[in-house]
Design an enzyme around this catalytic site. Sequence first.
Site, mmCIF file in Angstrom:
data_model
loop_
_atom_site.group_PDB
_atom_site.id
_atom_site.type_symbol
_atom_site.label_atom_id
_atom_site.label_comp_id
_atom_site.label_asym_id
_atom_site.label_seq_id
_atom_site.Cartn_x
_atom_site.Cartn_y
_atom_site.Cartn_z
ATOM 1 N N ARG A 102 1.167 -1.161 -0.238
ATOM 2 C CA ARG A 102 -0.084 -0.311 0.169
ATOM 3 C C ARG A 102 0.996 0.786 -0.453
ATOM 4 O O ARG A 102 1.262 1.429 1.292
ATOM 5 C CB ARG A 102 -0.769 -0.288 1.110
ATOM 6 C CG ARG A 102 -1.710 1.376 1.695
ATOM 7 C CD ARG A 102 -2.752 1.443 2.491
ATOM 8 N NE ARG A 102 -3.881 0.951 1.628
ATOM 9 C CZ ARG A 102 -5.089 0.765 2.223
ATOM 10 N NH1 ARG A 102 -5.427 1.431 3.099
ATOM 11 N NH2 ARG A 102 -6.368 0.292 1.700
ATOM 12 N N ASP A 222 -16.470 7.671 -2.632
ATOM 13 C CA ASP A 222 -15.901 7.504 -2.078
ATOM 14 C C ASP A 222 -15.163 8.127 -1.697
ATOM 15 O O ASP A 222 -15.905 9.345 -1.371
ATOM 16 C CB ASP A 222 -14.887 7.046 -2.651
ATOM 17 C CG ASP A 222 -13.448 6.773 -2.639
ATOM 18 O OD1 ASP A 222 -13.001 6.411 -1.475
ATOM 19 O OD2 ASP A 222 -12.223 6.707 -2.993
ATOM 20 N N CYS A 262 -16.435 2.446 -1.275
ATOM 21 C CA CYS A 262 -15.322 1.167 -0.347
ATOM 22 C C CYS A 262 -15.109 1.134 0.902
ATOM 23 O O CYS A 262 -14.439 0.695 1.766
ATOM 24 C CB CYS A 262 -13.756 1.498 -0.766
ATOM 25 S SG CYS A 262 -13.830 3.773 -0.957
ATOM 26 N N ARG A 290 -13.896 -7.788 0.943
ATOM 27 C CA ARG A 290 -12.535 -7.960 1.076
ATOM 28 C C ARG A 290 -11.528 -9.460 1.276
ATOM 29 O O ARG A 290 -11.227 -9.857 0.649
ATOM 30 C CB ARG A 290 -12.143 -6.987 1.673
ATOM 31 C CG ARG A 290 -12.789 -5.409 1.559
ATOM 32 C CD ARG A 290 -11.809 -5.128 0.273
ATOM 33 N NE ARG A 290 -11.284 -5.257 -0.108
ATOM 34 C CZ ARG A 290 -10.047 -3.711 -0.170
ATOM 35 N NH1 ARG A 290 -10.693 -2.337 0.619
ATOM 36 N NH2 ARG A 290 -8.425 -4.001 0.357
HETATM 37 N N1 CP Z 1 -11.015 0.237 1.622
HETATM 38 C C1 CP Z 1 -10.202 0.220 2.037
HETATM 39 O O1 CP Z 1 -9.051 -0.228 1.437
HETATM 40 O O2 CP Z 1 -10.363 0.428 3.648
HETATM 41 P P1 CP Z 1 -8.651 0.365 4.342
HETATM 42 O O3 CP Z 1 -8.588 1.915 3.660
HETATM 43 O O4 CP Z 1 -9.173 0.630 5.825
HETATM 44 O O5 CP Z 1 -7.818 -0.369 4.321
HETATM 45 N N1 NVA Z 2 -9.997 7.425 -2.647
HETATM 46 C C1 NVA Z 2 -9.492 6.698 -0.880
HETATM 47 C C2 NVA Z 2 -10.000 5.430 -0.771
HETATM 48 C C3 NVA Z 2 -9.169 4.370 0.567
HETATM 49 C C4 NVA Z 2 -9.743 2.970 0.871
HETATM 50 C C5 NVA Z 2 -7.483 6.875 -0.619
HETATM 51 O O1 NVA Z 2 -7.248 6.600 -1.451
HETATM 52 O O2 NVA Z 2 -7.695 7.568 0.746
#
Ligand code: CP
Ligand code: NVA
Length: 303
Positions: A102, A222, A262, A290
């Site tokens: 991430r 979102d 999400c 998920r």
């Molecule tokens: N939707 C999602 O990816 O949530 P997190 O940021 O909590 O992982």
């Molecule tokens: N668009 C948001 C999604 C989080 C799961 C972000 O990137 O913060």
Amino acid sequence: MKHFISLIDLTSHELSGLLAEAVRLKAAHARGVPIRSLSGKVVGLIFEKPSLRTRVSFESGIAQLGGTALYLPGNEVGLGWRETHADFARTIGQYLDALVLRVYSHKTVEGVAQASSIPVINGLSDWSHPCQALADLLTIQELFGSVEGRTVAFVGDGNNVARSLAVGCGRLGVRFVLACPIGYGFDDTFRDNYRKHVSEDFPAEVNNAVAAVKNADVIYTDVWTSMGQEAEREERLKRFESFQVNAELLAKAPPQCKVLHCLPAHRGEEITDDVMDGPASAVFQQAGNRLHTQKAVLEWLLK
Ligand code: CP
Ligand code: NVA
């Protein structure tokens, strides 16, 4: 080397296969049937940003499949600043069987994957969120019996989550329409990629939320300010004001319309409490999915 970085890299057949396996894994989990398809495997989770759903569903999913998850904050292992992406990948690939990343910049996922001898999974970048889109598609399938022929109206930012879902929808015959303020739609790079790899028929974009939801089976939203965009928050709050998913907007959609997000939600901004907690909302079913879709991805990459 097979990776899970963008849904654009997967065929419709592969995507349907992942959904079918997720259905099987979800049913087995509900019945308490043990599945140990990741026995002996170690999966690293390297996160530069916070996470609830992605981190915990991956860690639990890996444990449930008999594997071991290793959570490593990006800063601690020096991802992107202590050594090159290639040196990082060539080292860590000898310790692990797969890697979930991430990151802020999508280039980090690509840079690591390029030199990686183990599968890399994109657990969200500024460009895409394929793990999320897969769970979204499973949720739509559960809600309507099938995904093909459905219409998703994405009301909000044409960012990572929207791009991945648009691709997933395009691959599986779901109509996708984006409703966003001018300047927050899909960019040319995405447009070109979509046309080249998914379909000439690029998703419609409108600057009016009501117009988008008229025929929607699903309204999706979102946050307006994604992680890493905090400096733009005040400006975004103003620009997205008329794109809130609230009772008034939901009333303009067909009666069977469901609402997805999400998460995490900024309640009172992109979505109101009454909609999020109301009967049309399936956001927690979606969050739960998920777990199952990511287990299918891990099996697909590691079995
Ligand atoms: N939707 C999602 O990816 O949530 P997190 O940021 O909590 O992982
Ligand atoms: N668009 C948001 C999604 C989080 C799961 C972000 O990137 O913060």
